[in-house]
Scaffold this active site. Sequence first.
Site, PDB file in Angstrom:
ATOM      1  N   LYS A  90       0.821  -1.215   0.000  1.00 33.92           N
ATOM      2  CA  LYS A  90       0.000   0.000   0.000  1.00 33.92           C
ATOM      3  C   LYS A  90       0.856   1.267   0.000  1.00 33.92           C
ATOM      4  O   LYS A  90       0.408   2.315  -0.437  1.00 33.92           O
ATOM      5  CB  LYS A  90      -0.969  -0.024   1.174  1.00 33.92           C
ATOM      6  CG  LYS A  90      -2.061  -1.064   0.937  1.00 33.92           C
ATOM      7  CD  LYS A  90      -3.180  -1.011   1.937  1.00 33.92           C
ATOM      8  CE  LYS A  90      -4.278  -1.996   1.569  1.00 33.92           C
ATOM      9  NZ  LYS A  90      -3.832  -3.409   1.723  1.00 33.92           N
TER      10      LYS A  90
HETATM   11  C1  LIG Z   1      -4.422  -4.509   1.186  1.00 36.54           C
HETATM   12  C2  LIG Z   1      -3.607  -5.719   1.032  1.00 36.54           C
HETATM   13  C3  LIG Z   1      -3.928  -6.735   0.093  1.00 36.54           C
HETATM   14  C4  LIG Z   1      -5.175  -6.693  -0.762  1.00 36.54           C
HETATM   15  O1  LIG Z   1      -5.169  -5.637  -1.675  1.00 36.54           O
HETATM   16  P1  LIG Z   1      -6.519  -5.205  -2.395  1.00 36.54           P
HETATM   17  O2  LIG Z   1      -6.171  -3.949  -3.113  1.00 36.54           O
HETATM   18  O3  LIG Z   1      -7.512  -5.025  -1.338  1.00 36.54           O
HETATM   19  O4  LIG Z   1      -6.875  -6.281  -3.313  1.00 36.54           O
HETATM   20  C5  LIG Z   1      -3.077  -7.805  -0.006  1.00 36.54           C
HETATM   21  N1  LIG Z   1      -1.980  -7.919   0.763  1.00 36.54           N
HETATM   22  C6  LIG Z   1      -1.639  -6.991   1.672  1.00 36.54           C
HETATM   23  C7  LIG Z   1      -0.419  -7.199   2.504  1.00 36.54           C
HETATM   24  C8  LIG Z   1      -2.429  -5.854   1.838  1.00 36.54           C
HETATM   25  O5  LIG Z   1      -2.086  -4.933   2.758  1.00 36.54           O
END
Ligand SMILES: *Cc1c(COP(=O)(O)O)cnc(C)c1O
Length: 446
Positions: A90
């Site tokens: 993120k």
């Molecule tokens: C948020 C997140 C995901 C999922 O991502 P999406 O955009 O919701 O599909 C997968 N792995 C980690 C470590 C995350 O923080």
Amino acid sequence: MGLAEDGGLLLPRTIPRLDAETLGNWQEKNYADLAYEVMSRFINDIPASDLRALVNESYANFDHAEITPLAHYGGLHILELFHGPTLAFKDIALQFLGNLFTYLLKKTGGRMNILGATSGDTGSAAIYAVRGKERINIFILHPHQRVSPVQEKQMTTVLDNNVHNIAIRGSFDDGQAMVKQIFGDLGFKSAHHLAAINSINWARVLAQVVYYIWSCLHVRAHENVNSIDFAVPTGNFGDIFAGFIAKRMLPEGTIRRLVLATNTNDILARFVKSGDYSLGPVVQTSSPSMDIQSASNFERYLYYLTDSDPKRTADLMRDFADKGQLDLSGYLDQIKRDFTAEAIDEESVKATIAEFYKEHQYILDPHTAVGVAAALRQQQPGVAMVCLATAHPAKFAAVVEEAIGQEPPMPEALAGILERQARCQVMDADAAQVQAFIESHDGQSR
Ligand SMILES: *Cc1c(COP(=O)(O)O)cnc(C)c1O
């Protein structure tokens, strides 16, 4: 901007196509330069030099020169998206979003109070996105003593004046309900310029498109193939939706298919397999950032599925809100042109971490392992497979240790974190208290 004024989500009017010549010219670009090129195809209201500076600043805090390096094990390409300040993917979008917000607020002379709730993992990415930034305060609610010690410290050891951690005596759902309630107080919302930093912001999707294109440019240096599949661990349909956009930008067939990988919370996998999009109960798993049932970016995909029909999209979303269920089996042919899917149970997640470590001495975090398990089931000869590695294994050390019998090595960013000085307000699960707290801190960041 999050929601559009009519309650829907925003999308670009058109998706630009990239030809082979353009891609050839991009081959040697570093990550930030590539990000600039990709984003500038969608952004026409920020001067080029400003956008370049924003992008460069956003990727200056990563601990790897390539920002999103590819590792190669067992015929898979692991795209490491965890080299940002909070060690999860993120950061890639949120570091950019934080800089973008500050830039726009400076232009308009405005200010912003970001409010959000976290179950532990995503709060730190938002905090690191805006720490120390002018014109922005951030208030993040987490459930008191219900997040892991490392997760808690990743948030509360950020001591910048504009960062406010609030531990709620209650559950994550309590925190989320409070945030919803506070946003619902429209007078308060506008008086204090409340904003969310959640996954529906288009700029986040855009920043994530970049690493798909990056992968396509770099995988071929390692494997002589024409076509690439991506395995994407998914909860909110955000990351994989960025892949869908990249697929449409690239020449036909460059990305063959997106392998949608869920944990036990399998609503999206069921959708791809049978067209059944129906809510189930949220189950706790070892990949908590994917413990989600209603995927906020799904609406964007519905728009393309309905042949860019906003009315039909709105009708379907309304139907889903009413019934918690949609039958989209009529669209299956089209869905399968872009996606395949696997739901990975908890046992397979642990087995995948264990086996991958045994064979390659490479440690997967549980989210990444969901994607890798799906990739191994869907891998086909002649097509490269890129697995998105969404978190550093040290963030989920307990699960990893169960699988491989030892703790993953602590990266430098986390070393000694449990001993660092922290700041946090503990409060009852009472929206009025949080509102009073926001009120007393609004405007103090400058
Ligand atoms: C948020 C997140 C995901 C999922 O991502 P999406 O955009 O919701 O599909 C997968 N792995 C980690 C470590 C995350 O923080």
